[in-house]
Write a protein that holds these residues in place. Sequence first.
Motif, PDB file in Angstrom:
ATOM      1  N   LEU A  30       0.831  -1.211   0.000  1.00 42.28           N
ATOM      2  CA  LEU A  30       0.000   0.000   0.000  1.00 42.28           C
ATOM      3  C   LEU A  30       0.863   1.258   0.000  1.00 42.28           C
ATOM      4  CD1 LEU A  30      -2.843  -1.027   2.499  1.00 42.28           C
ATOM      5  CD2 LEU A  30      -3.014  -0.764   0.013  1.00 42.28           C
ATOM      6  N   ALA A  31       1.940   1.247   0.790  1.00 41.07           N
ATOM      7  CA  ALA A  31       2.820   2.412   0.837  1.00 41.07           C
ATOM      8  C   ALA A  31       3.481   2.641  -0.528  1.00 41.07           C
ATOM      9  CB  ALA A  31       3.883   2.220   1.914  1.00 41.07           C
ATOM     10  N   THR A  32       3.890   1.547  -1.170  1.00 38.61           N
ATOM     11  CA  THR A  32       4.514   1.678  -2.494  1.00 38.61           C
ATOM     12  C   THR A  32       3.529   2.226  -3.516  1.00 38.61           C
ATOM     13  OG1 THR A  32       5.967  -0.200  -2.000  1.00 38.61           O
ATOM     14  CG2 THR A  32       5.735   0.435  -4.306  1.00 38.61           C
ATOM     15  N   LEU A  33       2.305   1.714  -3.494  1.00 40.82           N
ATOM     16  CA  LEU A  33       1.289   2.200  -4.433  1.00 40.82           C
ATOM     17  C   LEU A  33       0.940   3.660  -4.169  1.00 40.82           C
ATOM     18  CD1 LEU A  33      -1.106  -0.894  -4.625  1.00 40.82           C
ATOM     19  CD2 LEU A  33       0.647  -0.185  -6.261  1.00 40.82           C
ATOM     20  N   ALA A  34       0.942   4.062  -2.899  1.00 40.16           N
ATOM     21  CA  ALA A  34       0.675   5.466  -2.564  1.00 40.16           C
ATOM     22  C   ALA A  34       1.780   6.366  -3.119  1.00 40.16           C
ATOM     23  CB  ALA A  34       0.554   5.624  -1.057  1.00 40.16           C
ATOM     24  N   ILE A  77       4.955  -6.139 -12.807  1.00 42.93           N
ATOM     25  CA  ILE A  77       4.383  -5.042 -12.024  1.00 42.93           C
ATOM     26  C   ILE A  77       5.450  -4.138 -11.442  1.00 42.93           C
ATOM     27  CG2 ILE A  77       4.313  -6.112  -9.728  1.00 42.93           C
ATOM     28  CD1 ILE A  77       1.475  -5.018  -9.444  1.00 42.93           C
ATOM     29  N   VAL A  78       6.685  -4.628 -11.324  1.00 42.57           N
ATOM     30  CA  VAL A  78       7.755  -3.801 -10.771  1.00 42.57           C
ATOM     31  C   VAL A  78       8.189  -2.730 -11.768  1.00 42.57           C
ATOM     32  CG1 VAL A  78      10.125  -3.831  -9.888  1.00 42.57           C
ATOM     33  CG2 VAL A  78       8.544  -5.653  -9.267  1.00 42.57           C
ATOM     34  N   ALA A  79       8.117  -3.036 -13.066  1.00 42.23           N
ATOM     35  CA  ALA A  79       8.642  -2.131 -14.092  1.00 42.23           C
ATOM     36  C   ALA A  79       8.003  -0.742 -14.052  1.00 42.23           C
ATOM     37  CB  ALA A  79       8.499  -2.765 -15.467  1.00 42.23           C
ATOM     38  N   PRO A  80       6.660  -0.612 -14.071  1.00 42.61           N
ATOM     39  CA  PRO A  80       6.098   0.749 -14.051  1.00 42.61           C
ATOM     40  C   PRO A  80       6.376   1.501 -12.758  1.00 42.61           C
ATOM     41  CG  PRO A  80       4.354  -0.901 -13.869  1.00 42.61           C
ATOM     42  CD  PRO A  80       5.604  -1.632 -14.218  1.00 42.61           C
ATOM     43  N   LEU A  81       6.663   0.774 -11.669  1.00 39.80           N
ATOM     44  CA  LEU A  81       6.958   1.458 -10.408  1.00 39.80           C
ATOM     45  C   LEU A  81       8.275   2.216 -10.479  1.00 39.80           C
ATOM     46  CD1 LEU A  81       5.836  -1.261  -7.834  1.00 39.80           C
ATOM     47  CD2 LEU A  81       4.547   0.698  -8.675  1.00 39.80           C
ATOM     48  N   ILE A 118      16.717   3.505 -11.832  1.00 43.52           N
ATOM     49  CA  ILE A 118      17.513   2.335 -11.440  1.00 43.52           C
ATOM     50  C   ILE A 118      17.630   2.248  -9.925  1.00 43.52           C
ATOM     51  CG2 ILE A 118      19.856   1.387 -11.441  1.00 43.52           C
ATOM     52  CD1 ILE A 118      20.082   2.320 -14.355  1.00 43.52           C
ATOM     53  N   ILE A 119      17.911   3.379  -9.279  1.00 42.59           N
ATOM     54  CA  ILE A 119      18.089   3.370  -7.822  1.00 42.59           C
ATOM     55  C   ILE A 119      16.788   2.972  -7.118  1.00 42.59           C
ATOM     56  CG2 ILE A 119      18.573   4.819  -5.816  1.00 42.59           C
ATOM     57  CD1 ILE A 119      20.499   6.415  -7.633  1.00 42.59           C
ATOM     58  N   VAL A 120      15.700   3.654  -7.465  1.00 41.41           N
ATOM     59  CA  VAL A 120      14.420   3.357  -6.823  1.00 41.41           C
ATOM     60  C   VAL A 120      13.921   1.970  -7.244  1.00 41.41           C
ATOM     61  CG1 VAL A 120      12.004   4.056  -6.652  1.00 41.41           C
ATOM     62  CG2 VAL A 120      13.809   5.782  -6.594  1.00 41.41           C
ATOM     63  N   GLY A 121      14.086   1.627  -8.515  1.00 39.61           N
ATOM     64  CA  GLY A 121      13.654   0.322  -8.978  1.00 39.61           C
ATOM     65  C   GLY A 121      14.391  -0.820  -8.294  1.00 39.61           C
ATOM     66  N   THR A 122      15.659  -0.601  -8.006  1.00 33.75           N
ATOM     67  CA  THR A 122      16.429  -1.625  -7.294  1.00 33.75           C
ATOM     68  C   THR A 122      15.882  -1.836  -5.887  1.00 33.75           C
ATOM     69  OG1 THR A 122      18.416  -1.108  -8.571  1.00 33.75           O
ATOM     70  CG2 THR A 122      18.725  -2.242  -6.470  1.00 33.75           C
ATOM     71  N   VAL A 123      15.581  -0.738  -5.207  1.00 32.86           N
ATOM     72  CA  VAL A 123      15.005  -0.838  -3.858  1.00 32.86           C
ATOM     73  C   VAL A 123      13.653  -1.564  -3.915  1.00 32.86           C
ATOM     74  CG1 VAL A 123      14.116   0.495  -1.907  1.00 32.86           C
ATOM     75  CG2 VAL A 123      16.220   1.221  -3.063  1.00 32.86           C
ATOM     76  N   VAL A 149      13.810   5.514 -20.269  1.00 31.94           N
ATOM     77  CA  VAL A 149      12.735   4.840 -19.534  1.00 31.94           C
ATOM     78  C   VAL A 149      12.496   3.438 -20.115  1.00 31.94           C
ATOM     79  CG1 VAL A 149      10.285   4.926 -18.964  1.00 31.94           C
ATOM     80  CG2 VAL A 149      11.660   7.005 -18.845  1.00 31.94           C
ATOM     81  N   LEU A 150      12.571   3.312 -21.446  1.00 30.69           N
ATOM     82  CA  LEU A 150      12.419   1.998 -22.064  1.00 30.69           C
ATOM     83  C   LEU A 150      13.525   1.045 -21.607  1.00 30.69           C
ATOM     84  CD1 LEU A 150      11.468   2.999 -25.724  1.00 30.69           C
ATOM     85  CD2 LEU A 150       9.954   2.119 -23.956  1.00 30.69           C
ATOM     86  N   ALA A 151      14.758   1.546 -21.567  1.00 29.95           N
ATOM     87  CA  ALA A 151      15.862   0.716 -21.074  1.00 29.95           C
ATOM     88  C   ALA A 151      15.652   0.354 -19.613  1.00 29.95           C
ATOM     89  CB  ALA A 151      17.182   1.457 -21.249  1.00 29.95           C
ATOM     90  N   LEU A 152      15.117   1.290 -18.850  1.00 24.73           N
ATOM     91  CA  LEU A 152      14.863   1.048 -17.425  1.00 24.73           C
ATOM     92  C   LEU A 152      13.879  -0.103 -17.228  1.00 24.73           C
ATOM     93  CD1 LEU A 152      15.152   2.027 -14.469  1.00 24.73           C
ATOM     94  CD2 LEU A 152      13.267   3.600 -14.920  1.00 24.73           C
ATOM     95  N   ILE A 153      12.863  -0.176 -18.078  1.00 26.53           N
ATOM     96  CA  ILE A 153      11.887  -1.273 -17.984  1.00 26.53           C
ATOM     97  C   ILE A 153      12.592  -2.622 -18.089  1.00 26.53           C
ATOM     98  CG2 ILE A 153       9.946  -2.373 -19.167  1.00 26.53           C
ATOM     99  CD1 ILE A 153       8.974   0.426 -19.934  1.00 26.53           C
ATOM    100  N   GLY A 154      13.466  -2.736 -19.075  1.00 33.92           N
ATOM    101  CA  GLY A 154      14.184  -3.992 -19.252  1.00 33.92           C
ATOM    102  C   GLY A 154      15.093  -4.325 -18.083  1.00 33.92           C
ATOM    103  N   ILE A 155      15.766  -3.323 -17.534  1.00 32.23           N
ATOM    104  CA  ILE A 155      16.680  -3.556 -16.407  1.00 32.23           C
ATOM    105  C   ILE A 155      15.917  -4.059 -15.190  1.00 32.23           C
ATOM    106  CG2 ILE A 155      18.233  -2.404 -14.778  1.00 32.23           C
ATOM    107  CD1 ILE A 155      19.060  -0.563 -17.109  1.00 32.23           C
TER     108      ILE A 155
END
Length: 608
Positions: A112-116, A472-476, A574-579, A500-506
Motif C-alpha cells: 500500500l505504501a509503495t502504491l501510494a 508489475i515492478v517495471a512501471p513502479l 535504477i536506484i528506486v527500482g532496485t530498492v 525509460v524503455l531501457a529502465l523497464i528492461g533492467i
Amino acid sequence: KLEEGEPLTKAATAVWTSTAFPMLTGTLVTVASFIPVGLNDSAAGEFTFTLFVVIGISLVVSWIVAVLFAPLLGVLILPKTMKKHGEHKGIVTRVFGGLLSTCMNWPKLTILATLAIFGTSLYGMGFVQQQFFPSSDRPELIVDWTARQNYTLAQTKAEMDAFETAHLVGNEDVEQWTSYVGQGAKRFVLSFDVQPNSNNFGEMVVVAKDVEARDRLIDALAKAAAVEYPGTDVFVKKMELGPPVGRPIQYRVSGPDPQKVRTIASELSEVMGQDTRLGRIVSDWNEPARVVKVDLLQDKARQLGVSSSDIASALNNVTGGSTITQIRDSIYLIDVVGRAPKAERESIETLRNLQLPGSNGQGVPLAAIANFHYELEQPIVWRRDRMATITLKAAIQDSTQPATIDQQLKPAIAAFTEKLPDGYTVEAGGSVESSAKSQAPIVAVVPLMLLTMTTILMFQLQSFQRLFMVFIVAPLGLIGVVAALLPSGAPLGFVAILGVLALIGILIRNSVILVVQIDTLRKAGKHAWDAVQEATEHRMRPIMLTAAAASLALIPISREIFWGPMAYAMMGGIIVGTVLTLLFLPALYIVWFRIKRPSDDDRTEAQG
C-alpha cells in the motif's frame, strides 16, 4: 560461492547452472524494450535507430562475457579459498536484513505504501516539463534573415552585409561565418532545415568559439537585429539535434478565403501575445505587396492584330528579362539576361508606352489596348490540403519548454477556435506536433514489445502469476524517474523516453533473476518464507552493485545537453527500482502466494 566454501572451479561454473539463463531472459527482455525505437518510422527514428542496434548487440555480447569470460577470469585471478563473510555480516547487510524482515512481516502495508508513492509520482509527473528533442551542444548559430516581401536580392544582401560588418566582423566570440543570399544554407547535418529560395531571404551560419560564446551571441545578435532592423524578421537559433521545427510554438490558421484567414491570424496573434514568455510572433505570409494590374481590352487587341502571347512576352522582357545568349566560365554556362533598366522597370509610364507589333506592321502602344491600375495582393499564399493556411510562429524567451506553453495556451486557443466561422480552423504545430508524430509510432509498436517480452518471460517463468509479479515492478520505476527529473529540472523528452524503455528492461531482468532464485530454493526444500528471505539477501549484493555501476556510469553524460535528461531518468529509476525489487517484490510474493511466517516445525516439515 567461494565464501560458502565451494571449490574454485565449481564456484566459477555456478553462474552457468544458476543465473545464466535468467540473465539471458532479462537481457533479451531489455533488448525487446527497445523494439519501439528500432521500428520507429518517424523522422525522429532516423536519429535513434542506431541506438537500438548498438544496445541490442552490446547487451547480447555482455551476457556472453558475463557467463563465459568473467568466470574464466575468476579462475585465473581469485584465490582457491576465501574467508566466509556470511557469519559476520557487515553494516549494510544488517541494515538491509532489518528492512527486508520489516517488509516481509508487514507485506500489505509495504504494498500500500509503495502504491501510494507511485500515485504521488503520477501526480508529480504533471510538473515535469515535456520536451521534443534536447537542445544542441554544437557551436553553430543559424541566423534566418527574412526581409520585406518586395525586397530584391541586392537590398537583402545590403542589409545582411551591414549587419555582418557591425556585429560579426571583429567579434571575439565568432570563429567564422558563411552567408547565403536568396537561399538557405546547404544541408551539412541531417537535422538542418533547408529553406526555400526567395529574393527577400538570406541565411548566416555563424560558428562560435565555444558553447558559452554561442549563448552570448544569441542574445547579442537577436537584440541588435530587433533594434536596428524592425521591419525584418531576424531569427537567431541554435542547431536542432532532432527533426527540425524552427520556432517551437506554432499555430496554423486555415480557411477558404485568404483575406479572412489573414484577419483571423491577426486576431490569433493577439491571443498568443498574452503569454509574455513568447518572443516576436511572425507569420509565413501576411504582408501584401503593391502591384500594377494590366487589364487587356481584348476587342481592341484583336482589331489591331495583337495577341495575348505577344503582350505577355513583351511585359516579361521589360520586367523579368529574357535570356539572349550564354557565356562560358570554366565548365559552366552562364545566361546573359536582357531587360529594361531599373528606373524604367519601376515606372508605369514604361508599360504604357510599350510598343507592340500590330497587324499592319506598325507599333501599337500598350496603353491603347489595356487599362492600368494599382492593387494590393499576396505575393505568396501557402496552402495545406488546398486551403489557404497562415502559420503563426514564436520563439521562447526563457527556459520553459514548448509543451508547457502549449498546454497553458490551450484553453485560450480553444475558446478562440469556437468563435470561428464554419470552414476555418486552428491547429497546433511546431515542437508539440513533431513530438506527437515521433511518439505515435512508439505507442503503436508497444503491443509488439509487450508480446515479445511476455513470450520471452513465459519461456523462463512458465507461470502467469510469476509473470505478473515480474511485470508489475517495471512501471513502479516511474517513482525514481519523477524523483530525479523534478529536482534536476531536466525535461522528459524523446531521448529521456529511450532511457525509460531501457529502465523497464533492467528492472524486469532483476525481478526475473530474483523470482527464479526464490523458486530454485523452494524446489531445494526451503520453506517458502525462508526461500524468499534467503534469495533476496543472496541477490542483494549483485543487484545493488549492478545498480551502483550503472548509475555511476551515467554520471559523465548527466551534464551533457543531449543525454542529460536520459541519464537523470535512468539513474533515478535504477536506484528506486532496485530498492523496489529487493523490498516490494518479496512482500508482493508473500501476499500473492499467501505465505505465512513459519515455525520451527514448519521448517522441519519443508526440509523433510
